[in-house]
Scaffold this active site. Structure first.
Site, PDB file in Angstrom:
ATOM      1  CB  SER A 179      35.917  36.190  47.969  1.00  0.00           C
ATOM      2  OG  SER A 179      35.589  34.816  47.953  1.00  0.00           O
ATOM      3  CD  GLU A 222      38.159  34.628  38.294  1.00  0.00           C
ATOM      4  OE1 GLU A 222      37.373  35.530  38.564  1.00  0.00           O
ATOM      5  OE2 GLU A 222      37.792  33.504  37.903  1.00  0.00           O
ATOM      6  CG  ASN A 228      31.447  34.402  35.797  1.00  0.00           C
ATOM      7  OD1 ASN A 228      30.438  34.009  35.209  1.00  0.00           O
ATOM      8  ND2 ASN A 228      32.456  33.592  36.122  1.00  0.00           N
ATOM      9  CD  GLU A 277      33.218  28.483  39.082  1.00  0.00           C
ATOM     10  OE1 GLU A 277      32.404  28.885  38.232  1.00  0.00           O
ATOM     11  OE2 GLU A 277      33.437  29.079  40.154  1.00  0.00           O
ATOM     12  N   GLY A 307      34.447  31.985  45.499  1.00  0.00           N
ATOM     13  CA  GLY A 307      33.233  31.515  46.162  1.00  0.00           C
ATOM     14  C   GLY A 307      33.458  31.026  47.571  1.00  0.00           C
ATOM     15  CG  HIS A 348      35.801  30.630  35.584  1.00  0.00           C
ATOM     16  ND1 HIS A 348      35.648  29.766  36.644  1.00  0.00           N
ATOM     17  CD2 HIS A 348      35.610  31.870  36.075  1.00  0.00           C
ATOM     18  CE1 HIS A 348      35.362  30.471  37.731  1.00  0.00           C
ATOM     19  NE2 HIS A 348      35.328  31.758  37.418  1.00  0.00           N
ATOM     20  CE  LYS A 370      31.757  32.206  39.424  1.00  0.00           C
ATOM     21  NZ  LYS A 370      32.586  31.713  40.489  1.00  0.00           N
TER      22      LYS A 370
HETATM   23  P1  13P Z   1      33.276  34.926  43.520  1.00  0.00           P
HETATM   24  O1  13P Z   1      33.352  36.440  43.397  1.00  0.00           O
HETATM   25  O2  13P Z   1      31.900  34.424  43.792  1.00  0.00           O
HETATM   26  O3  13P Z   1      34.320  34.409  44.456  1.00  0.00           O
HETATM   27  O4  13P Z   1      33.641  34.355  42.061  1.00  0.00           O
HETATM   28  C1  13P Z   1      34.751  34.840  41.399  1.00  0.00           C
HETATM   29  C2  13P Z   1      34.756  34.293  40.023  1.00  0.00           C
HETATM   30  O5  13P Z   1      34.926  33.109  39.823  1.00  0.00           O
HETATM   31  C3  13P Z   1      34.535  35.230  38.911  1.00  0.00           C
HETATM   32  O6  13P Z   1      34.782  34.629  37.681  1.00  0.00           O
END
Ligand code: 13P
Length: 258
Positions: free
Chosen positions: A216, A170, A9, A102, A176, A100, A11
């Site tokens: 992560s 997640e 992903n 976010e 992140g 997601h 982003k």
């Molecule tokens: P990270 O791997 O950067 O922690 O992000 C995970 C994520 O949100 C994948 O959708």
């Protein structure tokens, strides 16, 4: 047997030329491997929408699948800035992330909106990658399982699961942050999700549904996570942006499951 899925992903990252360079390198690396290595492993990249057509041009010639990062809950019409599931289908985008954390946080997406988005995707033969996960506060208050079950119940309301839905666990506190869930913590929740699927939809759906871990994930922790019986792959953010790292993660998955 469930296939392993390694999904990136991106982003909101990369310019057009960076995306192009990434896909050249990734598809070269994938095409060097024997085709049958990908019988049990699917590699998906979810770039920003403006790069999807570029991405599908590359995916046609290699064992790579492409996904969107979000979709409209509507089919078509006066919804400025939105992208429909039908549009994804029309350019061979086979997957789409939905729900997601976010989007839940920065765009106030509710479970019922997410449920509508999943329905639009399924109607248009795009496989949803449905994200769920608890915040740090919820984990500290010991309500992780209740939060997960409620997200599943509401997000999948009136969905019979006969078409494929991938579920990504997640934990918000691991996204992140560099803080990864331990393999045991992740397995515990994955098992809970599979138990819920079994209770709700029966054994066959529970056994066939692909469950991804996200938060992560990187080469150093991937193997131990993938060894867990209910973790079928990863939804990878930061580590999916760098060719060498993402390609190393594909190799680790291939060694284990290919
Ligand atoms: P990270 O791997 O950067 O922690 O992000 C995970 C994520 O949100 C994948 O959708």
């Amino acid at each position: 047997m469930r296939r392993t899925v390694i999904a990136g992903n991106w982003k909101m990252n990369k310019t057009f030329s960076e995306a192009e360079d990434f896909f050249i390198s990734l598809t070269d690396a994938l095409n060097e491997k024997p085709e049958d290595e990908f019988d049990n492993l699917e590699v998906i990249v979810c770039p920003p929408a403006v790069f999807l057509e570029l991405a599908t041009d590359f995916s046609v010639e290699s064992p790579l699948s492409i996904g969107g990062q979000d979709v409209s809950a509507e089919n078509q019409g006066a919804f400025t800035g939105e992208i429909s599931a039908d549009m994804y289908n029309s350019i061979q985008v086979d997957y789409c992330i939905v729900g997601h954390s976010e989007r839940r946080k920065y765009h106030s997406e509710s479970d019922s909106l997410i449920n509508m988005k999943i329905k639009r995707l399924l109607e248009n033969e795009v496989t949803p990658i449905f994200c769920i996960g608890e915040t740090l506060e919820q984990r500290e208050n010991d309500i992780t399982k209740e939060v997960i079950i409620s997200q599943l119940e509401n997000g999948l309301a009136d969905i019979n699961m006969e078409d494929e839905v991938i579920i990504a666990y997640e934990p918000v506190w691991a996204i992140g942050t560099g803080k990864v869930a331990t393999p045991e913590q992740a397995q515990e929740i994955h098992q809970e999700i599979r138990n819920w699927l079994n209770y709700k939809y029966g054994k066959e759906i529970a056994e066939n549904t692909i469950l991804l871990y996200g938060g992560s994930m990187k080469p150093a922790n991937e193997l131990e996570l993938l060894k867990q019986p209910d973790i079928d792959g990863g939804l990878i953010g930061g580590a999916s942006l760098v060719n060498d790292t993402f390609e190393e993660m594909i190799d680790i998955a291939l060694q284990l499951r290919g």
